[in-house]
Write a protein that holds these residues in place. Structure first.
Motif, PDB file in Angstrom:
ATOM      1  N   SER A  96     -71.824  16.775 -30.514  1.00 36.24           N
ATOM      2  CA  SER A  96     -71.162  15.584 -31.049  1.00 36.24           C
ATOM      3  C   SER A  96     -70.639  14.703 -29.925  1.00 36.24           C
ATOM      4  CB  SER A  96     -70.006  15.983 -31.965  1.00 36.24           C
ATOM      5  OG  SER A  96     -69.247  14.846 -32.347  1.00 36.24           O
ATOM      6  N   ILE A  97     -70.833  13.419 -30.059  1.00 34.68           N
ATOM      7  CA  ILE A  97     -70.325  12.477 -29.063  1.00 34.68           C
ATOM      8  C   ILE A  97     -68.798  12.453 -29.050  1.00 34.68           C
ATOM      9  CG2 ILE A  97     -70.248  10.423 -30.538  1.00 34.68           C
ATOM     10  CD1 ILE A  97     -71.471   8.886 -28.122  1.00 34.68           C
ATOM     11  N   LEU A  98     -68.169  12.891 -30.140  1.00 29.86           N
ATOM     12  CA  LEU A  98     -66.709  12.942 -30.173  1.00 29.86           C
ATOM     13  C   LEU A  98     -66.164  13.903 -29.119  1.00 29.86           C
ATOM     14  CD1 LEU A  98     -66.100  12.959 -34.039  1.00 29.86           C
ATOM     15  CD2 LEU A  98     -65.649  11.075 -32.447  1.00 29.86           C
ATOM     16  N   ASP A 132     -67.693  14.607 -26.265  1.00 30.40           N
ATOM     17  CA  ASP A 132     -67.898  13.923 -24.980  1.00 30.40           C
ATOM     18  C   ASP A 132     -66.821  12.869 -24.738  1.00 30.40           C
ATOM     19  OD1 ASP A 132     -70.186  15.429 -24.613  1.00 30.40           O
ATOM     20  OD2 ASP A 132     -71.514  13.899 -25.449  1.00 30.40           O
ATOM     21  N   LEU A 133     -66.493  12.115 -25.781  1.00 30.71           N
ATOM     22  CA  LEU A 133     -65.483  11.071 -25.633  1.00 30.71           C
ATOM     23  C   LEU A 133     -64.109  11.662 -25.303  1.00 30.71           C
ATOM     24  CD1 LEU A 133     -66.472   8.731 -28.610  1.00 30.71           C
ATOM     25  CD2 LEU A 133     -66.666   8.200 -26.174  1.00 30.71           C
ATOM     26  N   GLN A 134     -63.773  12.771 -25.937  1.00 30.64           N
ATOM     27  CA  GLN A 134     -62.491  13.411 -25.656  1.00 30.64           C
ATOM     28  C   GLN A 134     -62.459  13.946 -24.230  1.00 30.64           C
ATOM     29  OE1 GLN A 134     -59.620  16.246 -24.848  1.00 30.64           O
ATOM     30  NE2 GLN A 134     -61.695  16.982 -25.226  1.00 30.64           N
ATOM     31  N   LEU A 140     -58.682   6.810 -25.701  1.00 30.69           N
ATOM     32  CA  LEU A 140     -60.030   7.280 -26.040  1.00 30.69           C
ATOM     33  C   LEU A 140     -60.005   8.764 -26.381  1.00 30.69           C
ATOM     34  CD1 LEU A 140     -63.136   6.680 -26.101  1.00 30.69           C
ATOM     35  CD2 LEU A 140     -63.155   7.359 -23.692  1.00 30.69           C
ATOM     36  N   GLN A 141     -59.314   9.540 -25.576  1.00 34.08           N
ATOM     37  CA  GLN A 141     -59.179  10.973 -25.840  1.00 34.08           C
ATOM     38  C   GLN A 141     -58.487  11.229 -27.174  1.00 34.08           C
ATOM     39  OE1 GLN A 141     -56.256  12.957 -23.472  1.00 34.08           O
ATOM     40  NE2 GLN A 141     -57.050  14.995 -23.879  1.00 34.08           N
ATOM     41  N   ALA A 185     -60.802  10.201 -30.234  1.00 31.14           N
ATOM     42  CA  ALA A 185     -61.943  11.098 -30.441  1.00 31.14           C
ATOM     43  C   ALA A 185     -61.489  12.440 -31.010  1.00 31.14           C
ATOM     44  CB  ALA A 185     -62.692  11.296 -29.120  1.00 31.14           C
ATOM     45  N   VAL A 228     -60.238  11.936 -34.752  1.00 32.36           N
ATOM     46  CA  VAL A 228     -61.338  11.771 -35.708  1.00 32.36           C
ATOM     47  C   VAL A 228     -62.064  13.093 -35.933  1.00 32.36           C
ATOM     48  CG1 VAL A 228     -63.579  10.658 -36.083  1.00 32.36           C
ATOM     49  CG2 VAL A 228     -61.634   9.316 -35.220  1.00 32.36           C
ATOM     50  N   ALA A 229     -62.310  13.841 -34.854  1.00 32.34           N
ATOM     51  CA  ALA A 229     -63.003  15.125 -34.984  1.00 32.34           C
ATOM     52  C   ALA A 229     -62.200  16.086 -35.857  1.00 32.34           C
ATOM     53  CB  ALA A 229     -63.233  15.729 -33.603  1.00 32.34           C
TER      54      ALA A 229
END
Length: 238
Positions: free
Chosen positions: A92-94, A96-98, A151-152, A155, A158-159
């Motif tokens: 999941s890109i979430l 990566d974003l975290q 951003l962290q 992400a 939302v996850a």
């Protein structure tokens, strides 16, 4: 079995790096660096310069330790990412974003502390205005780089809201709280326009509220991350 157990031990170690980062920064960056609270920006440059010159050794020590331990925050983000991999798909890109958000948070911390350190390196050779500039510059950077930390927070929040368990690994109230903290950081954008009042760098909003809501989030999240690691280990070692 032993290899799996050892891996979760590493997860726990990394998770404890969040509170370790906070402890180091409160003492070395905050107290020794006169950043809790910061100097009021409306003070004359002679006050800031006098502090750099009289406390040079203390500032150097504080900033050296703060810079050395700044990476703890990125390590903490990796532990959070591992827990997230049991909530959302591992690709999941979430996640990566975290992880990227936590890692990039270290950059403004490192750079801003280097400005304070530079001011204390040879303060007797620098004019008052330059020492004031270094102090201002460091605070402008560390405050206005809030977006990488937001951003962290976004992400992760939302996850965690996607967790379908009857008892989520990370409580959904904490996910919403983190998202709210990330949005609250936008108030830092007002800091460059005020030298006095609630929006100044030492003001009730831009310092005390903004920092305290994050300082509540970090150890609270760590507590639930450690609980989640224990729960994941029990589920996977069966």
């Amino acid at each position: 079995m032993m290899t799996v157990a050892r891996e979760f031990t590493y997860w726990r170690f990394c998770a404890w790096m969040g509170p370790a980062f906070m402890a180091v920064f409160i003492v070395f960056w905050g107290i020794m660096g006169h950043n809790i609270p910061p100097w009021n920006p409306d003070l004359p440059d002679s006050i800031i310069a006098g502090w750099f010159r009289s406390q040079a050794s203390i500032i150097r020590t504080g900033m050296v330790v703060a810079m050395t331990c700044a990476v703890f925050y990125a390590v903490w983000g990796l532990a959070i990412g591992r827990v997230m991999s049991r909530i959302v798909p591992r690709d999941s890109i979430l996640i990566d974003l975290q992880v990227w958000g936590a890692g990039l948070t270290v950059v403004p911390v490192l750079v801003s502390t280097s400005f304070w350190l530079a001011g204390a390196y040879r303060p007797e050779a620098l004019p008052d205005s330059i020492l004031q500039l270094l102090y201002d510059w460091a605070w402008l950077l560390i405050d206005l780089a809030y977006s990488v930390t937001s951003l962290q927070l976004f992400a992760l929040g939302v996850a965690c809201l996607h967790d379908q368990r009857s008892k989520p690994l990370i409580p959904k109230w904490l996910a919403w709280y983190g998202i709210w903290v990330g949005f609250m950081f936008i108030a830092e954008c007002l800091m460059p326009f005020f030298k006095l009042g609630a929006f100044a760098r030492d003001g009730i909003l831009n310092f005390w509220i903004e920092f305290l809501i994050w300082f509540f989030w970090c150890p609270t999240l760590t507590l639930y991350v450690l609980k989640a690691i224990n729960r994941i280990e029990r589920e996977e070692v069966k």
